[in-house]
Structure formats: C-alpha cells, structure tokens
Design a protein around this motif. Structure first.
Motif, mmCIF file in Angstrom:
data_model
loop_
_atom_site.group_PDB
_atom_site.id
_atom_site.type_symbol
_atom_site.label_atom_id
_atom_site.label_comp_id
_atom_site.label_asym_id
_atom_site.label_seq_id
_atom_site.Cartn_x
_atom_site.Cartn_y
_atom_site.Cartn_z
ATOM 1 N N CYS A 1 -13.921 0.091 -1.796
ATOM 2 C CA CYS A 1 -14.069 0.231 -0.353
ATOM 3 C C CYS A 1 -12.751 0.687 0.285
ATOM 4 C CB CYS A 1 -14.502 -1.128 0.195
ATOM 5 S SG CYS A 1 -14.488 -1.256 1.945
ATOM 6 N N LEU A 2 -11.693 -0.015 -0.083
ATOM 7 C CA LEU A 2 -10.408 0.314 0.541
ATOM 8 C C LEU A 2 -9.809 1.608 0.002
ATOM 9 C CD1 LEU A 2 -8.881 -3.249 0.945
ATOM 10 C CD2 LEU A 2 -9.915 -1.796 2.663
ATOM 11 N N ILE B 1 -4.535 -2.866 -5.149
ATOM 12 C CA ILE B 1 -4.888 -1.882 -6.194
ATOM 13 C C ILE B 1 -5.107 -0.489 -5.577
ATOM 14 C CG2 ILE B 1 -6.581 -1.262 -7.981
ATOM 15 C CD1 ILE B 1 -7.006 -4.300 -8.424
ATOM 16 N N PRO B 2 -5.970 -0.356 -4.551
ATOM 17 C CA PRO B 2 -6.148 0.996 -3.995
ATOM 18 C C PRO B 2 -4.883 1.547 -3.353
ATOM 19 C CG PRO B 2 -7.315 -0.621 -2.669
ATOM 20 C CD PRO B 2 -6.879 -1.324 -3.905
ATOM 21 N N LEU B 3 -4.053 0.656 -2.804
ATOM 22 C CA LEU B 3 -2.808 1.150 -2.189
ATOM 23 C C LEU B 3 -1.923 1.804 -3.249
ATOM 24 C CD1 LEU B 3 -1.640 -1.505 0.425
ATOM 25 C CD2 LEU B 3 -2.180 0.887 0.833
ATOM 26 N N PHE C 1 0.175 6.866 -5.644
ATOM 27 C CA PHE C 1 0.405 7.772 -6.767
ATOM 28 C C PHE C 1 -0.382 9.069 -6.574
ATOM 29 C CE2 PHE C 1 -1.208 9.253 -10.898
ATOM 30 C CZ PHE C 1 -0.004 9.642 -11.475
ATOM 31 N N LEU C 2 -1.678 8.911 -6.231
ATOM 32 C CA LEU C 2 -2.558 10.082 -6.139
ATOM 33 C C LEU C 2 -2.196 11.026 -5.001
ATOM 34 C CD1 LEU C 2 -6.074 8.621 -6.924
ATOM 35 C CD2 LEU C 2 -4.840 10.354 -8.217
ATOM 36 N N PHE D 1 1.761 6.090 4.693
ATOM 37 C CA PHE D 1 1.728 4.696 4.220
ATOM 38 C C PHE D 1 2.289 3.690 5.210
ATOM 39 C CE2 PHE D 1 -0.207 4.624 0.119
ATOM 40 C CZ PHE D 1 -0.285 5.966 -0.181
ATOM 41 N N ILE D 2 3.030 4.165 6.183
ATOM 42 C CA ILE D 2 3.559 3.238 7.190
ATOM 43 C C ILE D 2 2.397 2.613 7.977
ATOM 44 C CG2 ILE D 2 3.902 4.799 9.189
ATOM 45 C CD1 ILE D 2 6.815 3.508 9.215
ATOM 46 N N VAL D 3 1.291 3.339 8.054
ATOM 47 C CA VAL D 3 0.091 2.806 8.718
ATOM 48 C C VAL D 3 -0.894 2.268 7.678
ATOM 49 C CG1 VAL D 3 -1.878 3.380 10.193
ATOM 50 C CG2 VAL D 3 0.336 4.446 10.615
ATOM 51 N N LEU D 4 -1.038 3.005 6.575
ATOM 52 C CA LEU D 4 -2.056 2.658 5.577
ATOM 53 C C LEU D 4 -1.787 1.291 4.916
ATOM 54 C CD1 LEU D 4 -4.628 3.877 4.466
ATOM 55 C CD2 LEU D 4 -3.309 4.871 2.598
ATOM 56 N N ILE D 5 -0.519 0.977 4.625
ATOM 57 C CA ILE D 5 -0.223 -0.310 3.951
ATOM 58 C C ILE D 5 -0.647 -1.496 4.818
ATOM 59 C CG2 ILE D 5 1.631 -1.826 3.096
ATOM 60 C CD1 ILE D 5 2.974 0.671 1.953
#
Lengths: 230, 301
Positions: free
Chosen positions: B32-33, B236-238, B243-244, B272-276
């Motif tokens: 999902c994430l 895990i998805p982060l 990497f991807l 990633f500043i928002v995604l994490i």
C-alpha cells in the motif's frame, strides 16, 4: 459489606428468556464466611458474575461497601475489581509464567513498585505454603498447589472480599480440605469470603453460613449449617 | 510505568507469536505504502514538470489599430499585476517585423524586405506575450484581457492548457482511489492480526480483567503490535523507493535523452523530505487504527 436488594437476572436466548435469579435479597457482613450452594442452573454462577460486575442485573441493586455497583462508570470498574480477590475452579494461572510471576502480575497491574512486589509475593507464598516453589511453572505443580497459587494471587493485593467459584471442583478430598483450611485462615485475617460450590462434603465439614439457591431463588439461609438438599 | 513497558514487551511478543498474520499485514502495508510512494513521486514530478511547461504556455495579445506604445505598456502593467501571470513580454512592431524577416528569409539578404523597413507592414502587430504560473487560470485571464479597451485579439492555446489540467487531476483521482482501497485492505488485515492475537491471549485477558487491569493495560500490547507492524510496513517501501527512485531517474535520463529537455525530475531530497514523514505517519496510523477497531469491539473490562 455486600448487599443484594431484590436482584433479578433474566437471560434473553433464542428459545425465549431464562430467569437465572428471581428477586434475590441477601446481606453479607464484613468478615463473614459464606457458602452459596445449589445445583447446576440454580443461579450460583450468575450471582458470582454479578458480584464481579461482569454483567448487570435486570432489576434490583447490588451494594458493596455501601456503594451501588450498578452506578459505577466503565472506567471505575477496574478499581472496583481490585477490591475483590477471585479464585476459579480451573485456577486461571498464566501457564508460561512462574509461580512468582503469576502472583506478581496482580501487583504489577495495580502499579506496586518492584521492590515491594518481591516481599509481598514471598509473604503470601509463605501463607499458602509454597515459598519453595516460586520458580516453578504451573504445569510442574499439582492441582492443589495450583489452586494455592491462585489463592495467593487473589489475596496478594489485600482485597477486603474474596470470591471463590467452585475452588475445589478440580481437586481430590485431601486437597479440597487444605484449600478450605486456607480460605478459613484468610477469613480469620478479616477478609470476607464467599464460596460458590456444590461440594456437599466441605460445606458440611466447615459449618459456616450457607445460602441455598434453587432455580434462581434463595430457599434457605442457615447461619451455621450444612448443605441443604432441596 | 509497568503498563508502558509491559505494553511494549507484550506487543513485540505478539508479533512473533502470530508470525504469519503479522507478515501478511506488513506485506499489505508495504504494498500500500509503496504504491502511495510511487504515486506521490509521479504526482509531484508531474506537477514539477507541469509547472515548468505551464510557464511556456503563453497568451498573445494584439491591439486595435493606432494603439500607442504608452497605452500598450499601461495594459502590460495591468496584466503583470495579476496573480496567475508569471511574465509579460512586449514585442514592438519593429521587433515583430525583424522576427518575421528572420523567419521568412534566414539568410537576411533580401533587399525588398530591407526597403520596407521604413514602411513596416506589421506596423499594427505590436503584441504582448503573457506567460502563466497556473495554466488552469488561463480562461479567466483571457476573459480579463479581452475586456480591456484597445485589445483587438487574444490568442491562447486552450486545448494544451486544459489537457494539462485534466491529466493532472485524473492522475490525482486515480492515485487517491487506489491508495484509499489499499489503506482499507491494510486496516482490515491488521485488525484481523490483532483479533487472532486477542484470541490466543483470551485467557490472559480474562485474568487481567478479574485482577482489575484497566482498558489501557490490556489494550496497550495490541496497540504496540499494530504500531510496530505499521512502522515496519512503512520503512520497507521507503527503503525500496529511495533505491528505486534514483535508479529510475538515472535510467530515464540516460535512455530517453530526447525527453531530457522536457523531463526535469525532482531531486531525491525534495521527494523524501515529504515522503518519509508522510509514509511513517500513514503506516503508524494504519497500525493503530487497525488494532483499535478490533480492541474496542473485543476487549472491554
């Protein structure tokens, strides 16, 4: 101490309603030792569960220490139960924990500091004669010993009331007598003891107050007597 | 204090006790994430590329015959003051003629045209080129400019602007729908995992209740279990996305060099500043909500 005022309990089932208790009024004084006896389906267990506030009566009121327990809020129930020690026929011990941990668990739930837990647990283990078995797991103990651990757990928080539901139901006569002697010992320390049982022999031996239930009604209440057969 | 440490200890123990269910829950949250991350990357990169393209989508304004340069400059100021406008460029009649000449005769040696310099055939072709911040506001701007006196014609490529807006919206809706469905599945699975945990520990819970344990004491281990599953399911998805994302950006830039002028990807840091924090909060939220739903139904003192 414990007062039941015209308490009735009706269960609604698929095949109609079943009245488990019918207009039961009963008063138990502080420090009393009372047997509640009766055949299966007489309402003993319903009475036991009502006293623990596991369910509500259909009508009537139950008072404990002058408090109407029907009026307790949900968040007040845990504190109310801490004032009652409970013992069951099947002991209800945590199988994966040691004797010490099983008893300490009751203290941890109410937030007793660790340093006091050790002393309190060893004191009650001494009272029930199992101080040498504090490291054992329940599976390493006999039925009688397991019930003694359950008793130790029930009294470690010094509750003013001890309720026992068929405490000798899974025990042989020798162990049953021993458990009864322990309950008497606990009672002599000032704890009110209510024992629900259909064990005629121990009721006759103990010569305590006997409340006899039949089909949800109190049919006799003897101050000092034996099992009454209805 | 014991309630707290007991909650954490028992919560961790629960995860291992119901290993398979925990793994299934972690797997669903991860999926999902991960999708959430993929869509997030697509949406923000699309918006980034879109915002760059938007500034190249222009509106050209032509004026009535005889409109003086002062009046044109006045209109330019009026347009510049509008929020949706990024930049306004003035092309005088002389510049328009010069541009035409360069376009029509790239060699620039046509004498006939040079002779016309003093009698500019495009004398009335002074124009303003307006570039927008927000292509969605183009129609409103065109209406506004058309209503200004002395404006003869407004040229705008509406279809480009509209398709950008619609595609952006469509992508947003589709990703939202998929994420909502996956969130619901994840919550359902976690609540099932916790339910199995409750069933396994039914006796213990009963004992706790008789001993006077509060709702919090009984529920804390299950909430911790849900929270840990949610957090693992978001870490895990982060890691995978981290990497991807770099690899995909590298791959697209290297293999589709023709598109490189159009596709400017956001740097990893900006994503990633928002995604994490977003992923961790959603993961934790799914875990806590999933367990809480089961707990309020099944564990009451």
């Amino acid at each position: 101490m414990i007062v039941l005022d015209h308490v009735s309990k009706t269960y609604q089932g698929n095949q109609g309603s079943i009245q488990a208790l019918k207009d039961v009024s009963l008063s138990i004084d502080k420090g009393e030792f009372v047997f509640v006896v009766g055949l299966s389906g007489s309402g003993k267990t319903t009475l036991f569960r009502l006293l623990l506030k596991e369910m509500e009566p259909t009508s009537g009121n139950i008072f404990m220490n002058n408090k109407n327990i029907g009026k307790l809020r949900r968040d007040q129930i845990p504190k109310f139960r801490r004032g009652i020690g409970v013992v069951f026929q099947d002991f209800k011990l945590l199988k994966n924990r040691t004797v010490f941990e099983n008893i300490a668990f009751a203290q941890r739930i109410i937030g007793v500091p660790n340093r006091r837990i050790k002393k309190n647990v060893m004191d009650v283990l001494k009272l029930v004669g199992l101080q040498d078995k504090y490291r054992a797991k329940p599976s390493e103990l006999s039925g009688g010993e397991q019930q003694r651990v359950a008793l130790a757990r029930a009294i470690v928080n010094n509750p003013p009331v001890l309720l026992a539901d068929e405490p000798t139901g899974n025990l042989d006569p020798t162990n049953s007598t021993e458990i009864m002697k322990l309950l008497e010992k606990i009672n002599k320390r000032g704890t009110t003891v209510v024992v629900v049982t259909h064990n005629t022999k121990i009721v006759d031996e103990m010569q305590k107050r006997v409340v006899n239930l039949n089909q949800g009604e109190i049919v006799s209440d003897e101050k000092k007597g034996g099992y009454v057969y209805v | 204090m014991y309630s707290f440490t007991n909650g954490i200890r028992q919560g961790i123990r629960n995860i291992f006790k119901n290993g398979l269910f925990s793994l299934a829950s972690i797997g669903t949250i991860t999926a999902c994430l991960f999708l959430f991350g993929v869509f997030y990357c697509m949406v923000v990169n699309f918006q980034h590329i879109f915002s760059e393209v938007e500034t190249t989508v222009g509106v050209t304004v032509f004026f009535e015959e005889g409109t003086g340069e002062d009046r044109i400059k006045e209109i330019q100021t009026m347009i510049e003051e509008r929020e949706e406008v990024n930049e306004v460029h003035y092309t005088s009649a002389e510049e328009a003629w010069k541009l035409y000449k360069e376009k029509a005769f790239p060699e620039g040696d046509n004498e006939v045209l040079t002779n016309l310099d003093n009698d500019n055939p495009l004398a009335e072709s002074a124009s303003l080129e307006v570039y927008l911040n927000d292509a969605g506001a183009q129609k409103e701007l065109v209406d506004y400019i058309s209503a200004i006196p002395d404006v003869r014609k407004v040229n705008a490529s509406e279809s480009v602007a509209n398709s950008f807006v619609s595609f952006g919206r469509l992508l947003g809706y589709v990703s939202m729908a998929i994420i909502v469905i996956l969130l619901a599945v994840a919550i359902f699975l976690i609540s099932n995992t916790v339910r199995v945990g409750i069933d396994v520990r039914r006796d213990e819970i009963t004992i706790m209740k008789y001993l006077g344990a509060t709702d919090f004491f009984v529920r804390a281990p299950f909430l911790v279990e849900g929270a840990i599953i949610g957090l693992i399911g978001s870490l895990i998805p982060l890691a995978a996305m981290f990497f991807l994302y770099r690899e995909i950006v590298k791959f697209v830039t290297e293999h589709f060099s023709a598109l490189s002028s159009l596709l400017h990807f956001l740097p990893v840091k900006d994503i990633f500043i928002v995604l994490i924090p977003a992923t961790l909060i959603i993961g934790l939220g799914i875990g806590l909500i999933g367990s809480y739903i089961t707990l309020i139904r099944r564990v009451r003192v």
